[in-house]
Design an enzyme around this catalytic site. Structure first.
Site, mmCIF file in Angstrom:
data_model
loop_
_atom_site.group_PDB
_atom_site.id
_atom_site.type_symbol
_atom_site.label_atom_id
_atom_site.label_comp_id
_atom_site.label_asym_id
_atom_site.label_seq_id
_atom_site.Cartn_x
_atom_site.Cartn_y
_atom_site.Cartn_z
ATOM 1 N N CYS A 91 21.880 -19.417 -42.898
ATOM 2 C CA CYS A 91 22.138 -18.066 -42.448
ATOM 3 C C CYS A 91 21.936 -18.293 -40.709
ATOM 4 C CB CYS A 91 21.272 -16.919 -42.814
ATOM 5 S SG CYS A 91 19.494 -17.164 -42.541
ATOM 6 N N PRO A 115 12.362 -15.455 -52.672
ATOM 7 C CA PRO A 115 11.565 -16.494 -53.079
ATOM 8 C C PRO A 115 12.398 -17.877 -52.758
ATOM 9 C CG PRO A 115 12.184 -15.045 -54.920
ATOM 10 C CD PRO A 115 12.389 -14.344 -53.743
ATOM 11 N N GLY A 116 13.649 -17.884 -52.713
ATOM 12 C CA GLY A 116 14.511 -18.961 -52.642
ATOM 13 C C GLY A 116 14.757 -19.359 -51.259
ATOM 14 N N ARG A 168 12.236 -18.398 -49.006
ATOM 15 C CA ARG A 168 11.090 -19.101 -48.637
ATOM 16 C C ARG A 168 10.645 -20.459 -49.233
ATOM 17 N NH1 ARG A 168 7.876 -14.647 -46.793
ATOM 18 N NH2 ARG A 168 9.098 -12.718 -46.931
ATOM 19 N N ASN A 172 21.114 -11.700 -41.869
ATOM 20 C CA ASN A 172 20.832 -13.170 -42.386
ATOM 21 C C ASN A 172 21.680 -13.147 -43.927
ATOM 22 O OD1 ASN A 172 18.454 -11.530 -42.646
ATOM 23 N ND2 ASN A 172 17.623 -13.125 -44.120
#
Length: 312
Positions: free
Chosen positions: A132, A166-167, A169, A290
């Site tokens: 992003c 979660p992806g 992070r 984003n």
């Protein structure tokens, strides 16, 4: 009448769900076929089901067994960098010529930022959408690069914590590495650096990106015009993309050079660009620019590739 190419999305999290809604609402050359997840209780799979899209919670292994997969031409992967490598291999083992748009930082295919280099890659089988932060900032580096030689570019992407699932992070290291490399490969900088900040502020703040570019001396009006032209080009597919304030310049004289740790001394022109990205609020609220810039770039890329396939 335009033949629409059928697509599957792997990853039913924030990015995948936002992308699905964009395809269902806005796509001209693409048609949503399957939403793929690994959590049977995920909101993305539930929403896909409500919107009439076929689903599987068995990952790519489940997708390739589905009858709908026979007609799928494009797969968008919105999982994680580690998962993408396995997903791509499994997809190709089943359907070798499938087109895969990678929205993770895995980057096993060439980097793509639509306004900068999409036309070079319309026939690619695996295309990486960088990150992003990369989609928001690399066009600005490229805008300076087409006016003056860029020695160094540094970007800081600030996103709302609530927009990072979660992806995202799990991929912080991959984010910085992939974005840094793409700043060089597509942005044209001799050296690139990327930083991501997840801001926990409440209410959540909109995506902000700061771009610092150190280049050879150049006409500031030409640089500013190039940047404004590039902002308009990105805005064509990401309507919430805009300059937050006027471009700032600083001339660094030979007599008082900047010292960039690890890169030595620099003199020339420092250009500072401040970007804000407002999301279209298709899935998460407008602060999640984003998500929007990533999914909008992926959609624009696949639409152009599908159009090219139809013209072939």
């Amino acid at each position: 009448m335009t033949t629409k190419r059928k697509v599957a999305i792997v990853g039913s999290g924030n990015v995948g769900t936002d992308l699905m809604i964009k395809i269902l609402r806005n796509a001209e050359h693409l048609e949503m076929a399957v939403m793929v997840g690994i959590d049977p209780a995920s909101d993305g799979l539930a929403r896909a089901g409500r919107m009439g899209v076929a689903t599987t919670h068995e990952g790519v292994a489940g997708l390739v067994k589905m009858p709908e997969f026979a007609d799928v031409d494009f797969v968008f992967d919105a999982t994680s960098a580690g998962a993408h490598v396995k997903n791509d291999a499994l997809l190709r083992a089943t359907k070798p010529g499938i087109r895969v748009i990678d929205l993770t930082p895995a980057a096993i295919g060439p980097y793509c930022v639509p306004v900068v280099n999409l036309e070079q890659h319309v026939n690619a089988e695996n295309l990486n959408m960088v990150t992003c932060g990369g989609q928001a900032t690399i066009p600005m580096v490229a805008a300076v690069s087409r006016v003056a030689k860029v020695h160094y570019a540094e970007i800081v992407a600030s996103i709302a914590s609530k927009s990072a699932g979660p992806g995202t992070r799990a991929n912080i290291d991959e984010f910085t590495e992939t974005t840094s490399k793409a700043i060089e490969a597509i942005g044209g900088a001799a050296k690139g650096k990327a930083i991501i900040i997840m801001n926990p502020a409440e209410p959540p703040l909109m995506m902000r990106d700061t771009v610092y570019v150190l280049s050879e001396a150049a006409d500031q009006d030409h640089v500013e015009a190039s940047i404004e032209e590039m902002v308009a080009a990105v805005n064509a597919y990401v309507p919430g993309y805009r300059l937050k304030q006027k471009v700032q310049f600083e001339v660094i004289p030979d007599t008082a050079p900047l010292n960039i740790p690890g890169h030595g001394e620099f003199s020339g022109l420092k250009t500072s660009v401040f970007i804000e990205v407002e999301g279209a609020a298709h899935y998460l609220p407008a602060y999640a620019g984003n998500l929007d810039i990533m999914t909008s770039a992926a959609l624009a890329t696949a639409e152009r590739m599908a159009q090219s396939m139809s013209q072939a």
